[in-house]
Each structure stands twice: as C-alpha cells, then as structure tokens.
Design a protein around this motif. Structure first.
Motif, PDB file in Angstrom:
ATOM      1  N   ARG A  15      -3.994  -0.819  28.732  1.00 38.86           N
ATOM      2  CA  ARG A  15      -5.206  -1.417  29.295  1.00 38.86           C
ATOM      3  C   ARG A  15      -6.280  -0.349  29.430  1.00 38.86           C
ATOM      4  NH1 ARG A  15      -1.153  -2.430  32.708  1.00 38.86           N
ATOM      5  NH2 ARG A  15      -2.110  -1.161  34.307  1.00 38.86           N
ATOM      6  N   VAL A  16      -7.521  -0.785  29.488  1.00 42.78           N
ATOM      7  CA  VAL A  16      -8.627   0.139  29.717  1.00 42.78           C
ATOM      8  C   VAL A  16      -8.411   0.836  31.051  1.00 42.78           C
ATOM      9  CG1 VAL A  16     -11.113   0.310  30.126  1.00 42.78           C
ATOM     10  CG2 VAL A  16     -10.237  -1.223  28.352  1.00 42.78           C
ATOM     11  N   GLY A  17      -8.520   2.149  31.054  1.00 50.56           N
ATOM     12  CA  GLY A  17      -8.335   2.921  32.277  1.00 50.56           C
ATOM     13  C   GLY A  17      -6.907   3.372  32.529  1.00 50.56           C
ATOM     14  N   ALA A  18      -5.956   2.822  31.782  1.00 53.73           N
ATOM     15  CA  ALA A  18      -4.559   3.237  31.938  1.00 53.73           C
ATOM     16  C   ALA A  18      -4.368   4.568  31.216  1.00 53.73           C
ATOM     17  CB  ALA A  18      -3.618   2.191  31.375  1.00 53.73           C
ATOM     18  N   GLY A  19      -3.712   5.502  31.848  1.00 48.40           N
ATOM     19  CA  GLY A  19      -3.507   6.816  31.260  1.00 48.40           C
ATOM     20  C   GLY A  19      -2.420   6.833  30.198  1.00 48.40           C
ATOM     21  N   GLU A  20      -2.400   7.920  29.466  1.00 41.67           N
ATOM     22  CA  GLU A  20      -1.350   8.133  28.479  1.00 41.67           C
ATOM     23  C   GLU A  20      -0.127   8.734  29.161  1.00 41.67           C
ATOM     24  OE1 GLU A  20      -3.932   9.095  24.513  1.00 41.67           O
ATOM     25  OE2 GLU A  20      -3.196  10.779  25.673  1.00 41.67           O
ATOM     26  N   ARG A  21       1.039   8.502  28.564  1.00 42.61           N
ATOM     27  CA  ARG A  21       2.283   9.114  29.035  1.00 42.61           C
ATOM     28  C   ARG A  21       2.815   9.986  27.908  1.00 42.61           C
ATOM     29  NH1 ARG A  21       6.282   4.755  30.998  1.00 42.61           N
ATOM     30  NH2 ARG A  21       7.228   6.560  31.981  1.00 42.61           N
ATOM     31  N   HIS A  22       3.099  11.234  28.224  1.00 41.78           N
ATOM     32  CA  HIS A  22       3.630  12.191  27.255  1.00 41.78           C
ATOM     33  C   HIS A  22       5.063  12.513  27.644  1.00 41.78           C
ATOM     34  CE1 HIS A  22      -0.317  13.317  25.479  1.00 41.78           C
ATOM     35  NE2 HIS A  22      -0.729  12.786  26.630  1.00 41.78           N
ATOM     36  N   GLY A  23       5.937  12.664  26.649  1.00 38.71           N
ATOM     37  CA  GLY A  23       7.319  12.970  26.949  1.00 38.71           C
ATOM     38  C   GLY A  23       8.066  13.545  25.767  1.00 38.71           C
ATOM     39  N   GLU A  24       9.318  13.889  26.038  1.00 37.80           N
ATOM     40  CA  GLU A  24      10.205  14.472  25.029  1.00 37.80           C
ATOM     41  C   GLU A  24      11.429  13.592  24.862  1.00 37.80           C
ATOM     42  OE1 GLU A  24      13.051  18.387  24.426  1.00 37.80           O
ATOM     43  OE2 GLU A  24      11.410  18.491  25.855  1.00 37.80           O
ATOM     44  N   VAL A  25      11.800  13.348  23.618  1.00 38.02           N
ATOM     45  CA  VAL A  25      12.987  12.559  23.325  1.00 38.02           C
ATOM     46  C   VAL A  25      14.217  13.398  23.666  1.00 38.02           C
ATOM     47  CG1 VAL A  25      14.314  11.407  21.513  1.00 38.02           C
ATOM     48  CG2 VAL A  25      11.825  11.238  21.536  1.00 38.02           C
ATOM     49  N   ARG A  26      15.051  12.885  24.558  1.00 35.27           N
ATOM     50  CA  ARG A  26      16.260  13.589  25.007  1.00 35.27           C
ATOM     51  C   ARG A  26      17.506  13.090  24.280  1.00 35.27           C
ATOM     52  NH1 ARG A  26      15.286  17.991  27.769  1.00 35.27           N
ATOM     53  NH2 ARG A  26      17.069  17.647  29.069  1.00 35.27           N
ATOM     54  N   GLU A  27      17.531  11.798  23.928  1.00 38.32           N
ATOM     55  CA  GLU A  27      18.659  11.203  23.207  1.00 38.32           C
ATOM     56  C   GLU A  27      18.143  10.141  22.250  1.00 38.32           C
ATOM     57  OE1 GLU A  27      21.733   9.464  25.623  1.00 38.32           O
ATOM     58  OE2 GLU A  27      21.671  11.118  27.057  1.00 38.32           O
ATOM     59  N   VAL A  28      18.793  10.062  21.093  1.00 42.53           N
ATOM     60  CA  VAL A  28      18.541   8.989  20.133  1.00 42.53           C
ATOM     61  C   VAL A  28      19.791   8.123  20.136  1.00 42.53           C
ATOM     62  CG1 VAL A  28      18.108   8.437  17.715  1.00 42.53           C
ATOM     63  CG2 VAL A  28      17.055  10.463  18.737  1.00 42.53           C
ATOM     64  N   ARG A  29      19.653   6.876  20.529  1.00 39.98           N
ATOM     65  CA  ARG A  29      20.826   6.009  20.673  1.00 39.98           C
ATOM     66  C   ARG A  29      20.988   5.008  19.542  1.00 39.98           C
ATOM     67  NH1 ARG A  29      21.229   5.005  27.180  1.00 39.98           N
ATOM     68  NH2 ARG A  29      21.356   7.211  27.721  1.00 39.98           N
ATOM     69  N   GLY A  30      19.999   4.900  18.671  1.00 38.36           N
ATOM     70  CA  GLY A  30      20.081   3.978  17.546  1.00 38.36           C
ATOM     71  C   GLY A  30      20.670   4.655  16.320  1.00 38.36           C
ATOM     72  N   ASP A  31      20.992   3.856  15.332  1.00 37.87           N
ATOM     73  CA  ASP A  31      21.540   4.376  14.080  1.00 37.87           C
ATOM     74  C   ASP A  31      20.464   5.081  13.273  1.00 37.87           C
ATOM     75  OD1 ASP A  31      24.037   3.307  14.654  1.00 37.87           O
ATOM     76  OD2 ASP A  31      23.600   1.412  13.627  1.00 37.87           O
TER      77      ASP A  31
END
Length: 62
Positions: A15-31
């Motif tokens: 939404r307008v005014g909603a901030g971004e979220r930054h992060g690091e992938v810790r686990e990949v659970r999919g194939d």
C-alpha cells in the motif's frame, strides 16, 4: 522464483506509505530452490514466505 540460502530479498509495501521489508533467506524448504523460504528480516522477525510480485532478490547467494 528460485533462490539459495543467504540471498537478500526485499518485499515492497503493498500500500502507499507501507515500508519495505529487507531480509535474508535462512532456509529453502521447497524442491530445487523453490518456495517456501524461511526469511529473517532486518528487524529480527522470521517468517515463512511464498514470495509474490512484491518481492525481489537484492543479492542472489550461491
């Protein structure tokens, strides 16, 4: 989307005014590098995510 552990991602505000979220992938659970991904965000929270159109890779590990 296929990414590896250690990749940095950003999720843009839906939404307008909603901030971004930054992060690091810790686990990949999919194939084969697919979702879901366990992500530790920069604020310390962790979430299991299935990235959508609002998500992009900042740094692709591996």
């Amino acid at each position: 989307m296929q990414i590896a552990v250690g990749a940095r991602i950003v999720i843009h505000g839906a939404r307008v005014g909603a901030g971004e979220r930054h992060g690091e992938v810790r686990e990949v659970r999919g194939d084969g590098g697919g979702p879901p991904y366990l992500v530790r965000f920069d604020d310390g929270r962790e979430s299991l995510i299935f990235p959508g159109a609002d998500c992009e890779v900042e740094y692709h590990a591996g």
